[in-house]
Scaffold this motif. Structure first.
Motif, PDB file in Angstrom:
ATOM      1  N   PRO A  65       0.836  -1.203   0.000  1.00 48.88           N
ATOM      2  CA  PRO A  65       0.000   0.000   0.000  1.00 48.88           C
ATOM      3  C   PRO A  65       0.873   1.256   0.000  1.00 48.88           C
ATOM      4  CG  PRO A  65      -0.729  -1.557   1.676  1.00 48.88           C
ATOM      5  CD  PRO A  65       0.574  -2.069   1.135  1.00 48.88           C
ATOM      6  N   SER A  66       0.283   2.367  -0.427  1.00 49.79           N
ATOM      7  CA  SER A  66       1.056   3.596  -0.567  1.00 49.79           C
ATOM      8  C   SER A  66       1.672   4.045   0.757  1.00 49.79           C
ATOM      9  CB  SER A  66       0.197   4.708  -1.155  1.00 49.79           C
ATOM     10  OG  SER A  66      -0.845   5.058  -0.269  1.00 49.79           O
ATOM     11  N   ALA A  67       1.005   3.792   1.886  1.00 52.61           N
ATOM     12  CA  ALA A  67       1.563   4.191   3.186  1.00 52.61           C
ATOM     13  C   ALA A  67       2.914   3.512   3.430  1.00 52.61           C
ATOM     14  CB  ALA A  67       0.593   3.857   4.311  1.00 52.61           C
ATOM     15  N   TYR A  68       3.018   2.246   3.042  1.00 53.52           N
ATOM     16  CA  TYR A  68       4.279   1.529   3.220  1.00 53.52           C
ATOM     17  C   TYR A  68       5.339   2.060   2.259  1.00 53.52           C
ATOM     18  CZ  TYR A  68       2.008  -1.893   6.220  1.00 53.52           C
ATOM     19  OH  TYR A  68       1.364  -2.504   7.256  1.00 53.52           O
ATOM     20  N   ARG A  69       4.934   2.360   1.040  1.00 46.72           N
ATOM     21  CA  ARG A  69       5.889   2.909   0.072  1.00 46.72           C
ATOM     22  C   ARG A  69       6.398   4.268   0.544  1.00 46.72           C
ATOM     23  NH1 ARG A  69       1.984   0.890  -3.519  1.00 46.72           N
ATOM     24  NH2 ARG A  69       1.322   3.006  -4.066  1.00 46.72           N
ATOM     25  N   GLN A  70       5.509   5.086   1.134  1.00 43.34           N
ATOM     26  CA  GLN A  70       5.941   6.382   1.669  1.00 43.34           C
ATOM     27  C   GLN A  70       6.945   6.182   2.799  1.00 43.34           C
ATOM     28  OE1 GLN A  70       2.121   8.012   2.774  1.00 43.34           O
ATOM     29  NE2 GLN A  70       2.105   9.374   0.990  1.00 43.34           N
ATOM     30  N   ILE A  71       6.676   5.222   3.652  1.00 48.25           N
ATOM     31  CA  ILE A  71       7.594   4.928   4.763  1.00 48.25           C
ATOM     32  C   ILE A  71       8.959   4.511   4.218  1.00 48.25           C
ATOM     33  CG2 ILE A  71       8.067   3.294   6.631  1.00 48.25           C
ATOM     34  CD1 ILE A  71       5.018   3.406   7.263  1.00 48.25           C
ATOM     35  N   LEU A  72       8.969   3.607   3.239  1.00 51.11           N
ATOM     36  CA  LEU A  72      10.238   3.137   2.682  1.00 51.11           C
ATOM     37  C   LEU A  72      11.011   4.267   2.015  1.00 51.11           C
ATOM     38  CD1 LEU A  72       9.268  -0.358   1.259  1.00 51.11           C
ATOM     39  CD2 LEU A  72      10.620   0.168   3.299  1.00 51.11           C
ATOM     40  N   CYS A  88       6.162   9.506  11.745  1.00 54.47           N
ATOM     41  CA  CYS A  88       4.903  10.257  11.836  1.00 54.47           C
ATOM     42  C   CYS A  88       5.116  11.741  11.541  1.00 54.47           C
ATOM     43  CB  CYS A  88       4.273  10.091  13.224  1.00 54.47           C
ATOM     44  SG  CYS A  88       3.548   8.481  13.495  1.00 54.47           S
ATOM     45  N   ARG A  89       6.151  12.303  12.114  1.00 53.23           N
ATOM     46  CA  ARG A  89       6.438  13.728  11.874  1.00 53.23           C
ATOM     47  C   ARG A  89       6.765  13.982  10.408  1.00 53.23           C
ATOM     48  NH1 ARG A  89      10.172  14.214  17.028  1.00 53.23           N
ATOM     49  NH2 ARG A  89       8.585  14.570  18.598  1.00 53.23           N
ATOM     50  N   ALA A  90       7.618  13.131   9.847  1.00 57.62           N
ATOM     51  CA  ALA A  90       8.041  13.325   8.458  1.00 57.62           C
ATOM     52  C   ALA A  90       6.865  13.189   7.489  1.00 57.62           C
ATOM     53  CB  ALA A  90       9.139  12.332   8.096  1.00 57.62           C
ATOM     54  N   LEU A  91       5.910  12.320   7.823  1.00 55.75           N
ATOM     55  CA  LEU A  91       4.748  12.117   6.955  1.00 55.75           C
ATOM     56  C   LEU A  91       3.578  13.003   7.356  1.00 55.75           C
ATOM     57  CD1 LEU A  91       4.852   8.238   6.520  1.00 55.75           C
ATOM     58  CD2 LEU A  91       5.648  10.000   4.932  1.00 55.75           C
ATOM     59  N   ASP A  92       3.791  13.843   8.380  1.00 57.88           N
ATOM     60  CA  ASP A  92       2.772  14.778   8.852  1.00 57.88           C
ATOM     61  C   ASP A  92       1.489  14.045   9.256  1.00 57.88           C
ATOM     62  OD1 ASP A  92       2.199  17.357   9.582  1.00 57.88           O
ATOM     63  OD2 ASP A  92       1.338  17.909   7.641  1.00 57.88           O
ATOM     64  N   LEU A  93       1.661  12.950  10.018  1.00 52.60           N
ATOM     65  CA  LEU A  93       0.520  12.131  10.433  1.00 52.60           C
ATOM     66  C   LEU A  93      -0.072  12.559  11.762  1.00 52.60           C
ATOM     67  CD1 LEU A  93       1.886   8.586   9.537  1.00 52.60           C
ATOM     68  CD2 LEU A  93       0.296   9.997   8.224  1.00 52.60           C
ATOM     69  N   GLY A  94       0.654  13.295  12.531  1.00 55.67           N
ATOM     70  CA  GLY A  94       0.216  13.652  13.869  1.00 55.67           C
ATOM     71  C   GLY A  94       1.057  12.915  14.898  1.00 55.67           C
ATOM     72  N   ALA A  95       1.058  13.433  16.118  1.00 55.91           N
ATOM     73  CA  ALA A  95       1.930  12.872  17.160  1.00 55.91           C
ATOM     74  C   ALA A  95       1.147  12.111  18.220  1.00 55.91           C
ATOM     75  CB  ALA A  95       2.733  13.990  17.810  1.00 55.91           C
ATOM     76  N   GLU A  96      -0.158  11.947  18.010  1.00 57.84           N
ATOM     77  CA  GLU A  96      -0.949  11.223  19.005  1.00 57.84           C
ATOM     78  C   GLU A  96      -0.511   9.761  19.061  1.00 57.84           C
ATOM     79  OE1 GLU A  96      -2.695  12.878  16.401  1.00 57.84           O
ATOM     80  OE2 GLU A  96      -2.801  14.711  17.574  1.00 57.84           O
ATOM     81  N   PRO A  97      -0.684   9.131  20.217  1.00 55.55           N
ATOM     82  CA  PRO A  97      -0.286   7.727  20.352  1.00 55.55           C
ATOM     83  C   PRO A  97      -0.901   6.813  19.293  1.00 55.55           C
ATOM     84  CG  PRO A  97      -0.755   8.647  22.502  1.00 55.55           C
ATOM     85  CD  PRO A  97      -1.144   9.686  21.484  1.00 55.55           C
ATOM     86  N   ARG A  98      -2.144   7.064  18.887  1.00 54.07           N
ATOM     87  CA  ARG A  98      -2.768   6.190  17.880  1.00 54.07           C
ATOM     88  C   ARG A  98      -2.002   6.250  16.559  1.00 54.07           C
ATOM     89  NH1 ARG A  98      -7.076   9.160  14.733  1.00 54.07           N
ATOM     90  NH2 ARG A  98      -6.821  11.325  15.396  1.00 54.07           N
ATOM     91  N   HIS A  99      -1.437   7.408  16.246  1.00 53.57           N
ATOM     92  CA  HIS A  99      -0.660   7.529  15.005  1.00 53.57           C
ATOM     93  C   HIS A  99       0.692   6.820  15.134  1.00 53.57           C
ATOM     94  CE1 HIS A  99      -3.296  11.191  14.493  1.00 53.57           C
ATOM     95  NE2 HIS A  99      -3.622  10.400  13.491  1.00 53.57           N
ATOM     96  N   THR A 100       1.377   7.079  16.246  1.00 50.97           N
ATOM     97  CA  THR A 100       2.702   6.459  16.405  1.00 50.97           C
ATOM     98  C   THR A 100       2.583   4.943  16.546  1.00 50.97           C
ATOM     99  OG1 THR A 100       2.688   6.961  18.762  1.00 50.97           O
ATOM    100  CG2 THR A 100       3.893   8.478  17.339  1.00 50.97           C
TER     101      THR A 100
END
Length: 129
Positions: A65-72, A88-100
């Protein structure tokens, strides 16, 4: 006058000898540089192949999935590895525990598939780092 000419000749000889030594060092360093560049090129090709294979996944589950490709993609430029929070910071996902925690789970999946390694708890990196 003769003494002065002898001193100049001695300095010329010393300078010629030094230049010869430096040329030998340059030749040696040029060989070392060429070897290091070949290793870097092979590692880059290996990394690209690994990312392609990881993107293909297997035939039953399809490409990543694209999320994994973005991570790689982030890990391609990360020299020292990354923590889930960094991703999370680099992908601008948020810093909440659910995101991390969601990101950590993805990173763990990539580790279990051999795409990433976890050299120390919570730190993720490409295998050859």
């Amino acid at each position: 006058m003769r003494e002065l000419l002898e001193k100049i000749e001695a300095r010329q000889t010393a300078a010629r000898d030094e230049a010869g030594r430096l040329h030998e060092q340059i030749a040696h360093l040029t060989d070392q540089l060429a070897r290091a560049e070949r290793v870097l090129e092979r590692l880059q090709i290996t990394r690209e192949t690994l990312l392609e294979l990881a993107g293909e996944d297997d035939r039953t589950s399809g490409p990543l999935p694209s999320a994994y490709r973005q991570i790689l993609t982030l890990f391609e430029n990360a020299d020292d590895g990354l923590h889930a929070r960094d991703v999370c910071r680099a992908l601008d996902l948020g810093a909440e525990p659910r995101h991390t925690e969601g990101t950590r789970a993805k990173l763990k999946r990539l580790v279990s598939r051999g795409v990433l390694i976890e050299p120390e708890p919570g730190l993720f990196a490409m295998p050859h780092q």
